[in-house]
Design a protein around this motif. Structure first.
Motif, PDB file in Angstrom:
ATOM      1  N   VAL A 114       0.859  -1.174   0.000  1.00 28.78           N
ATOM      2  CA  VAL A 114       0.000   0.000   0.000  1.00 28.78           C
ATOM      3  C   VAL A 114       0.900   1.230   0.000  1.00 28.78           C
ATOM      4  CG1 VAL A 114      -0.215   0.128   2.523  1.00 28.78           C
ATOM      5  CG2 VAL A 114      -2.002   1.125   1.080  1.00 28.78           C
ATOM      6  N   VAL A 115       0.459   2.282  -0.675  1.00 31.87           N
ATOM      7  CA  VAL A 115       1.211   3.529  -0.764  1.00 31.87           C
ATOM      8  C   VAL A 115       0.360   4.661  -0.216  1.00 31.87           C
ATOM      9  CG1 VAL A 115       2.373   5.168  -2.279  1.00 31.87           C
ATOM     10  CG2 VAL A 115       2.427   2.722  -2.826  1.00 31.87           C
ATOM     11  N   LEU A 116       0.893   5.382   0.767  1.00 31.24           N
ATOM     12  CA  LEU A 116       0.270   6.611   1.260  1.00 31.24           C
ATOM     13  C   LEU A 116       1.123   7.774   0.775  1.00 31.24           C
ATOM     14  CD1 LEU A 116      -0.304   5.701   5.047  1.00 31.24           C
ATOM     15  CD2 LEU A 116      -1.782   5.164   3.117  1.00 31.24           C
ATOM     16  N   ALA A 117       0.499   8.805   0.229  1.00 32.21           N
ATOM     17  CA  ALA A 117       1.279   9.939  -0.265  1.00 32.21           C
ATOM     18  C   ALA A 117       0.450  11.212  -0.217  1.00 32.21           C
ATOM     19  CB  ALA A 117       1.766   9.685  -1.697  1.00 32.21           C
ATOM     20  N   THR A 118       1.137  12.338  -0.049  1.00 31.33           N
ATOM     21  CA  THR A 118       0.482  13.631  -0.058  1.00 31.33           C
ATOM     22  C   THR A 118       0.193  14.042  -1.501  1.00 31.33           C
ATOM     23  OG1 THR A 118       2.662  14.694   0.021  1.00 31.33           O
ATOM     24  CG2 THR A 118       1.515  14.362   2.121  1.00 31.33           C
ATOM     25  N   ASP A 119      -0.574  15.122  -1.670  1.00 31.18           N
ATOM     26  CA  ASP A 119      -1.044  15.476  -3.004  1.00 31.18           C
ATOM     27  C   ASP A 119       0.072  15.959  -3.925  1.00 31.18           C
ATOM     28  OD1 ASP A 119      -0.651  17.900  -1.664  1.00 31.18           O
ATOM     29  OD2 ASP A 119      -2.311  18.893  -2.687  1.00 31.18           O
ATOM     30  N   GLY A 120       1.244  16.236  -3.390  1.00 33.45           N
ATOM     31  CA  GLY A 120       2.365  16.584  -4.253  1.00 33.45           C
ATOM     32  C   GLY A 120       2.718  15.464  -5.209  1.00 33.45           C
ATOM     33  N   VAL A 121       2.399  14.224  -4.841  1.00 37.08           N
ATOM     34  CA  VAL A 121       2.618  13.068  -5.711  1.00 37.08           C
ATOM     35  C   VAL A 121       1.442  12.890  -6.668  1.00 37.08           C
ATOM     36  CG1 VAL A 121       2.872  10.548  -5.788  1.00 37.08           C
ATOM     37  CG2 VAL A 121       4.121  11.888  -4.076  1.00 37.08           C
ATOM     38  N   TRP A 122       0.221  12.930  -6.116  1.00 33.03           N
ATOM     39  CA  TRP A 122      -0.965  12.623  -6.925  1.00 33.03           C
ATOM     40  C   TRP A 122      -1.303  13.722  -7.929  1.00 33.03           C
ATOM     41  CZ3 TRP A 122      -1.099   7.821  -6.082  1.00 33.03           C
ATOM     42  CH2 TRP A 122      -0.874   7.298  -4.802  1.00 33.03           C
ATOM     43  N   ASP A 123      -0.817  14.930  -7.714  1.00 33.86           N
ATOM     44  CA  ASP A 123      -1.081  16.005  -8.670  1.00 33.86           C
ATOM     45  C   ASP A 123      -0.376  15.785 -10.004  1.00 33.86           C
ATOM     46  OD1 ASP A 123      -2.744  17.389  -6.992  1.00 33.86           O
ATOM     47  OD2 ASP A 123      -1.260  18.862  -6.360  1.00 33.86           O
ATOM     48  N   VAL A 124       0.652  14.935 -10.014  1.00 35.70           N
ATOM     49  CA  VAL A 124       1.431  14.752 -11.252  1.00 35.70           C
ATOM     50  C   VAL A 124       1.565  13.299 -11.684  1.00 35.70           C
ATOM     51  CG1 VAL A 124       2.760  16.881 -11.027  1.00 35.70           C
ATOM     52  CG2 VAL A 124       3.565  14.803  -9.875  1.00 35.70           C
ATOM     53  N   LEU A 125       1.255  12.346 -10.819  1.00 42.89           N
ATOM     54  CA  LEU A 125       1.349  10.934 -11.180  1.00 42.89           C
ATOM     55  C   LEU A 125       0.006  10.256 -10.930  1.00 42.89           C
ATOM     56  CD1 LEU A 125       4.803   9.933  -9.612  1.00 42.89           C
ATOM     57  CD2 LEU A 125       4.326  10.455 -12.014  1.00 42.89           C
ATOM     58  N   SER A 126      -0.396   9.403 -11.850  1.00 41.27           N
ATOM     59  CA  SER A 126      -1.640   8.656 -11.686  1.00 41.27           C
ATOM     60  C   SER A 126      -1.411   7.441 -10.795  1.00 41.27           C
ATOM     61  CB  SER A 126      -2.170   8.203 -13.047  1.00 41.27           C
ATOM     62  OG  SER A 126      -1.339   7.188 -13.587  1.00 41.27           O
ATOM     63  N   ASN A 127      -2.503   6.810 -10.370  1.00 40.97           N
ATOM     64  CA  ASN A 127      -2.405   5.591  -9.572  1.00 40.97           C
ATOM     65  C   ASN A 127      -1.596   4.527 -10.310  1.00 40.97           C
ATOM     66  OD1 ASN A 127      -4.046   6.908  -7.779  1.00 40.97           O
ATOM     67  ND2 ASN A 127      -5.850   5.631  -8.127  1.00 40.97           N
ATOM     68  N   ASN A 128      -1.856   4.389 -11.609  1.00 36.14           N
ATOM     69  CA  ASN A 128      -1.141   3.387 -12.403  1.00 36.14           C
ATOM     70  C   ASN A 128       0.357   3.638 -12.389  1.00 36.14           C
ATOM     71  OD1 ASN A 128      -3.380   1.849 -13.368  1.00 36.14           O
ATOM     72  ND2 ASN A 128      -3.867   3.507 -14.784  1.00 36.14           N
ATOM     73  N   GLU A 129       0.751   4.876 -12.573  1.00 37.45           N
ATOM     74  CA  GLU A 129       2.172   5.201 -12.618  1.00 37.45           C
ATOM     75  C   GLU A 129       2.838   4.951 -11.276  1.00 37.45           C
ATOM     76  OE1 GLU A 129       2.019   8.679 -16.053  1.00 37.45           O
ATOM     77  OE2 GLU A 129       1.629   9.196 -13.970  1.00 37.45           O
ATOM     78  N   VAL A 130       2.163   5.281 -10.196  1.00 35.59           N
ATOM     79  CA  VAL A 130       2.730   5.052  -8.865  1.00 35.59           C
ATOM     80  C   VAL A 130       2.945   3.566  -8.621  1.00 35.59           C
ATOM     81  CG1 VAL A 130       2.255   5.204  -6.389  1.00 35.59           C
ATOM     82  CG2 VAL A 130       1.852   7.189  -7.865  1.00 35.59           C
ATOM     83  N   ILE A 131       1.962   2.761  -8.956  1.00 31.68           N
ATOM     84  CA  ILE A 131       2.092   1.317  -8.774  1.00 31.68           C
ATOM     85  C   ILE A 131       3.221   0.755  -9.634  1.00 31.68           C
ATOM     86  CG2 ILE A 131       0.934  -0.893  -9.214  1.00 31.68           C
ATOM     87  CD1 ILE A 131       0.041   0.482  -6.676  1.00 31.68           C
ATOM     88  N   GLN A 132       3.335   1.253 -10.850  1.00 23.23           N
ATOM     89  CA  GLN A 132       4.395   0.775 -11.739  1.00 23.23           C
ATOM     90  C   GLN A 132       5.777   1.117 -11.181  1.00 23.23           C
ATOM     91  OE1 GLN A 132       3.602   2.568 -15.528  1.00 23.23           O
ATOM     92  NE2 GLN A 132       1.583   1.630 -15.711  1.00 23.23           N
ATOM     93  N   ILE A 133       5.919   2.329 -10.680  1.00 20.84           N
ATOM     94  CA  ILE A 133       7.217   2.754 -10.142  1.00 20.84           C
ATOM     95  C   ILE A 133       7.602   1.907  -8.934  1.00 20.84           C
ATOM     96  CG2 ILE A 133       8.413   4.652  -8.984  1.00 20.84           C
ATOM     97  CD1 ILE A 133       6.711   6.547 -10.808  1.00 20.84           C
ATOM     98  N   ILE A 134       6.680   1.753  -7.984  1.00 11.31           N
ATOM     99  CA  ILE A 134       6.980   0.952  -6.784  1.00 11.31           C
ATOM    100  C   ILE A 134       7.258  -0.491  -7.175  1.00 11.31           C
ATOM    101  CG2 ILE A 134       6.102   0.128  -4.568  1.00 11.31           C
ATOM    102  CD1 ILE A 134       6.766   3.102  -4.645  1.00 11.31           C
ATOM    103  N   GLY A 135       6.504  -1.012  -8.134  1.00  7.12           N
ATOM    104  CA  GLY A 135       6.693  -2.396  -8.556  1.00  7.12           C
ATOM    105  C   GLY A 135       7.995  -2.643  -9.287  1.00  7.12           C
ATOM    106  N   SER A 136       8.641  -1.571  -9.774  1.00  5.35           N
ATOM    107  CA  SER A 136       9.880  -1.731 -10.538  1.00  5.35           C
ATOM    108  C   SER A 136      11.128  -1.679  -9.672  1.00  5.35           C
ATOM    109  CB  SER A 136       9.975  -0.628 -11.598  1.00  5.35           C
ATOM    110  OG  SER A 136      10.251   0.629 -10.994  1.00  5.35           O
ATOM    111  N   VAL A 137      10.982  -1.285  -8.411  1.00 10.38           N
ATOM    112  CA  VAL A 137      12.138  -1.106  -7.536  1.00 10.38           C
ATOM    113  C   VAL A 137      12.526  -2.442  -6.903  1.00 10.38           C
ATOM    114  CG1 VAL A 137      13.029   0.097  -5.510  1.00 10.38           C
ATOM    115  CG2 VAL A 137      11.472   1.271  -7.071  1.00 10.38           C
ATOM    116  N   LYS A 138      13.782  -2.828  -7.064  1.00  4.40           N
ATOM    117  CA  LYS A 138      14.228  -4.103  -6.529  1.00  4.40           C
ATOM    118  C   LYS A 138      14.393  -4.060  -5.018  1.00  4.40           C
ATOM    119  CE  LYS A 138      16.640  -5.455 -10.776  1.00  4.40           C
ATOM    120  NZ  LYS A 138      17.946  -5.820 -11.367  1.00  4.40           N
ATOM    121  N   ARG A 139      14.942  -2.951  -4.512  1.00  3.24           N
ATOM    122  CA  ARG A 139      15.129  -2.827  -3.065  1.00  3.24           C
ATOM    123  C   ARG A 139      13.960  -2.052  -2.481  1.00  3.24           C
ATOM    124  NH1 ARG A 139      20.371   0.098  -1.915  1.00  3.24           N
ATOM    125  NH2 ARG A 139      19.389   0.238   0.131  1.00  3.24           N
ATOM    126  N   GLN A 140      13.132  -2.719  -1.694  1.00  2.08           N
ATOM    127  CA  GLN A 140      11.945  -2.085  -1.141  1.00  2.08           C
ATOM    128  C   GLN A 140      12.288  -0.891  -0.250  1.00  2.08           C
ATOM    129  OE1 GLN A 140       9.937  -5.325   0.803  1.00  2.08           O
ATOM    130  NE2 GLN A 140       9.013  -6.075  -1.096  1.00  2.08           N
TER     131      GLN A 140
END
Length: 419
Positions: A280-306
């Motif tokens: 699960v990802v919690l973030a302030t609107d500084g993230v959501w104003d420029v990235l969609s839910n899909n993009e956030v999930i893709q970015i987190i899913g691409s990181v090897k080191r959690q």
């Protein structure tokens, strides 16, 4: 002085080479673990990472960072129970209000909650769910109400025209309880039937553009309208004065509007976790104003080191701000990621391999970036991760750890534990 790296990112075909991921880390301490002991022996984490959490905040270009975040492990004294929260302050004293609520709210909730006995073998799962949901919901609502009332008694806080939003969650076993106040957001990364990573939005952005929120404000004499220079942003105003112009419909503080429809009652959401749910990802609107839910999930899913997932997400949010809104000041960003299991290497893929299919009607992007039915603006964009970006982060972190290890060996007592 921190180690530097040149991280390359391609965003809509444009390349950027910025030293963002390791930007003065030793100066601001964002890579260092900062913990203390809280109520009933809980571990309070304000910076750094643990086996299942990653957190990071970065100041924007609007003076002081008004975002705050916290993670409590073994919350309420129960093993493997987590409390996570991000808080976005606003107004002249917003940074102080956000920091105060960040520290005081989980403590208040922990003292208030009475752990339930574990369900007996054979007990109905629906009954267990209902009991836990109802108890946590009542505790959250009461804690939020008392927290807001407490702000009026703190002389050092000017919360008349300042306040903070809050999105928080408690994870207890397979129960996930989320509370939301304002326009920060929580989303879930889960797998569909084709084993592709997809997002589920867990909260609703509580903005004046939501019809039910606007109706409540109007009923109590408040006004909702957008300024000419930003016609797509609805704001809340006092009955007889063109202030303060809040972009959210619920918040702690902001007592100038509490008689005019602004409330501090959170919306509570519940989810029973399944083996397909990953984080699960919690973030302030500084993230959501420029990235969609899909993009956030893709970015987190691409990181090897959690452990660095939150930092990488903030990095991409900053790049998106500079690309999409070059004439605007980058907003503060705060991110907390809670992982439900350690990710095996085979589960990590590039963004191009992750499905961009949405699992929530709240995140169906309009091709022109217009309003969705819930009143939120979803900006559609293409994002491509260069594998060098993640590798550079790993390399820089490894270099910095080796430097700090040498400092400690040579008798430098100022070193801190790295995440």
């Amino acid at each position: 002085m921190g180690a530097c790296c040149s991280a390359e990112i391609r965003y809509k075909g444009r390349r950027h080479e910025k030293d963002e991921l390791e930007d003065r880390d030793e100066a601001d301490g964002h890579s260092d673990n900062v913990t203390s002991i809280g109520h009933n022996g809980a571990i309070i984490r304000l910076q750094g990472s643990s086996s299942f959490t990653s957190m990071y905040t970065r100041k924007g270009k609007k003076a002081i960072n008004q975002d705050a975040m916290t993670v409590w492990e073994n919350f309420t004294g129960e093993k493997n129970v987590f409390f996570c929260g991000v808080f976005d302050g606003h107004g002249p004293s917003g940074h102080k209000v956000a920091r105060h609520v960040c520290d005081a709210l989980p403590l208040k909730l922990s003292k208030m909650h009475r752990p339930q006995p574990r369900p007996r073998a054979g007990a109905r799962k629906d009954s267990d769910k209902d009991n836990r949901h109802k108890q946590w919901e009542a505790d959250f609502i009461k804690a939020f109400q008392e927290m807001d009332e407490d702000l009026t008694t703190v002389d050092s806080l000017d919360s008349y025209c300042s306040g903070t939003t809050a999105v928080t969650l408690v994870k207890q076993d397979h129960h996930l309880i989320i509370s939301n106040l304002g326009d920060s957001r929580a989303i879930l990364g889960t797998r569909d039937n084709k084993n592709q990573l997809i997002p589920v939005q867990l909260t609703v952005d509580l903005k004046p553009s939501v019809q039910t929120e606007a109706e409540r404000i109007a009923k109590h004499g408040g006004r909702v309208f957008a300024m000419e220079e930003e016609p797509n942003v609805q704001r809340v105003w006092m009955p007889d004065h063109d202030c303060p112009g809040l972009a959210m419909s619920r918040a702690f503080g902001d007592f100038c509007l509490k008689d005019n429809g602004l409330i501090s009652t959170p919306q509570i959401f519940y989810r029973t976790l399944t083996p397909k749910d990953e984080f699960v990802v919690l973030a302030t609107d500084g993230v959501w104003d420029v990235l969609s839910n899909n993009e956030v999930i893709q970015i987190i899913g691409s990181v090897k080191r959690q452990s660095i997932a939150a930092k990488v997400l903030v990095y991409y949010a900053v790049q998106a701000w500079r690309t999409k809104y070059p004439g605007s000041k980058v907003d503060d960003c705060a991110v907390v990621c809670l992982f439900f299991k350690k990710r095996p290497p085979s589960a990590t893929g590039t963004l191009s391999e992750v499905s961009v299919q949405s699992a929530s009607h709240l995140d169906v992007p309009d091709p022109k970036g217009k309003k969705t039915e819930e009143g939120e603006t979803v900006i559609n964009s293409d994002i491509v991760v260069d594998p060098k970006t993640i590798e550079e982060v790993h390399r820089a972190n490894t270099y910095k750890r080796s430097r700090m290890s040498r400092h400690k060996t040579s008798g430098d007592s100022g070193g801190v534990t790295q995440c």
